[in-house]
Design a protein around this motif. Sequence first.
Motif, short mmCIF file in Angstrom:
data_model
loop_
_atom_site.label_atom_id
_atom_site.label_comp_id
_atom_site.label_asym_id
_atom_site.label_seq_id
_atom_site.Cartn_x
_atom_site.Cartn_y
_atom_site.Cartn_z
N ASP A 1 113.69 71.54 118.86
CA ASP A 1 113.76 71.43 117.39
C ASP A 1 112.65 70.52 116.88
N ILE A 2 111.69 71.07 116.15
CA ILE A 2 110.57 70.27 115.64
C ILE A 2 111.06 69.17 114.69
N GLY A 3 112.10 69.45 113.91
CA GLY A 3 112.64 68.43 113.02
C GLY A 3 113.17 67.25 113.79
N GLU A 4 113.89 67.51 114.87
CA GLU A 4 114.43 66.44 115.71
C GLU A 4 113.30 65.65 116.36
N ALA A 5 112.28 66.36 116.80
CA ALA A 5 111.13 65.70 117.43
C ALA A 5 110.44 64.75 116.47
N LEU A 6 110.27 65.20 115.22
CA LEU A 6 109.60 64.39 114.22
C LEU A 6 110.45 63.22 113.76
N LYS A 7 111.75 63.43 113.69
CA LYS A 7 112.66 62.38 113.24
C LYS A 7 112.74 61.23 114.24
N LEU A 8 112.81 61.55 115.52
CA LEU A 8 113.11 60.53 116.53
C LEU A 8 111.87 59.91 117.17
N GLY A 9 110.83 60.68 117.35
CA GLY A 9 109.71 60.20 118.16
C GLY A 9 108.82 59.16 117.50
N THR A 10 108.44 58.14 118.27
CA THR A 10 107.32 57.30 117.83
C THR A 10 106.03 58.05 118.11
N LYS A 11 106.09 58.93 119.13
CA LYS A 11 105.02 59.89 119.39
C LYS A 11 105.64 61.22 119.77
N VAL A 12 104.96 62.29 119.38
CA VAL A 12 105.43 63.64 119.66
C VAL A 12 104.43 64.32 120.58
N LEU A 13 104.94 64.86 121.69
CA LEU A 13 104.11 65.65 122.60
C LEU A 13 104.41 67.12 122.36
N VAL A 14 103.41 67.87 121.90
CA VAL A 14 103.55 69.30 121.68
C VAL A 14 102.87 70.02 122.83
N MET A 15 103.63 70.90 123.51
CA MET A 15 103.12 71.63 124.67
C MET A 15 103.17 73.13 124.42
N ASP A 16 102.24 73.83 125.07
CA ASP A 16 102.27 75.28 125.06
C ASP A 16 101.59 75.76 126.34
N GLN A 17 102.27 76.64 127.06
CA GLN A 17 101.74 77.21 128.30
C GLN A 17 101.24 76.14 129.26
N GLY A 18 102.04 75.08 129.39
CA GLY A 18 101.75 74.06 130.38
C GLY A 18 100.67 73.07 130.03
N SER A 19 100.17 73.12 128.80
CA SER A 19 99.10 72.21 128.43
C SER A 19 99.47 71.42 127.17
N VAL A 20 98.80 70.28 126.98
CA VAL A 20 99.04 69.43 125.82
C VAL A 20 98.31 70.01 124.62
N GLN A 21 99.04 70.33 123.57
CA GLN A 21 98.43 70.78 122.32
C GLN A 21 98.11 69.60 121.42
N GLN A 22 98.99 68.61 121.41
CA GLN A 22 98.76 67.39 120.65
C GLN A 22 99.75 66.32 121.10
N PHE A 23 99.29 65.08 121.14
CA PHE A 23 100.13 63.94 121.46
C PHE A 23 99.80 62.85 120.46
N ALA A 24 100.68 62.67 119.50
CA ALA A 24 100.35 61.79 118.37
C ALA A 24 101.62 61.36 117.64
N PRO A 25 101.52 60.34 116.77
CA PRO A 25 102.66 59.96 115.94
C PRO A 25 103.08 61.12 115.04
N PRO A 26 104.35 61.14 114.59
CA PRO A 26 104.85 62.24 113.75
C PRO A 26 104.01 62.50 112.51
N ARG A 27 103.57 61.44 111.83
CA ARG A 27 102.78 61.63 110.62
C ARG A 27 101.50 62.42 110.91
N GLU A 28 100.86 62.11 112.02
CA GLU A 28 99.61 62.80 112.37
C GLU A 28 99.89 64.26 112.73
#
Length: 261
Positions: free
Chosen positions: A197-224
């Motif tokens: 759940d992207i909403g849960e990820a944004l609500k809780l994380g000090t940083k969010v790791l977004v992955m797709d097909q085994g690779s890092v798409q973005q690793f950054a604070p929710p605002r970014e």
Amino acid sequence: MSVVEYRQVRMAYGEKVIIDNFNLSIEKGEFVTIIGSSGCGKTTILKMVNGLVQPVGGEVLVEGRNTREVDLAMLRRNIGYAIQGSVLFPHMTVEKNIAYVPNLLNRKDKKRTAQAVVKWMGIVGLDDSLRSRYPSELSGGQQQRVGIARALAASPDILLMDEPFGAVDEITRGSLQDEIARIHRETGITILFVTHDIGEALKLGTKVLVMDQGSVQQFAPPREILHDPATDYVKKLVEKERRRCHLPEEKLGDCAYSGAI
């Protein structure tokens, strides 16, 4: 200081490559939420931290030690693990479930174990009257709270959570989210939290790791993540959250579910 570090990690099952050249450094005290497509490797990288899964290539370092070179039983003593549905011992009371790991660590110090049970039941919002009940006598939300208390009862340095709130209703889920956010603020424990759940990820994380097909798409604070998505995949996730909130892009941070304000 990095508490968890992945260096050129590769994971494959036969010829099927799940993760390839995965690099990531997680600092002590972060609340890292992990989100991505089904089968992208979220749970796999989580289980690499406590050695339930070992990569076929590269290194996973926990507090500077390669997980291949340490006693896994000792490693896991400092790592709590909570999963969806809590998976409690059905033949044990709430008290015995929470006391299970502290009993192993404290051995004959029953007083210390009892204090840990009281402490964590209070922290996760469980009434003391539930202490003698069995899992079958609890609601889904109560069971999940017991699972979290059990994962935290040995005061671990790291807490791994794999979609822990996915099996409860929306109201209970919101309450559990608030509790784990408060626990993080009060303890400073490092948390890795897998969610779909992207909403849960944004609500809780000090940083969010977004992955797709085994690779890092973005690793950054929710605002970014919200305001400067790095790839088309991240943009699609953000757009999905914008539609859920029924808000224009410039107001997305006002969504009550988002921690990116």
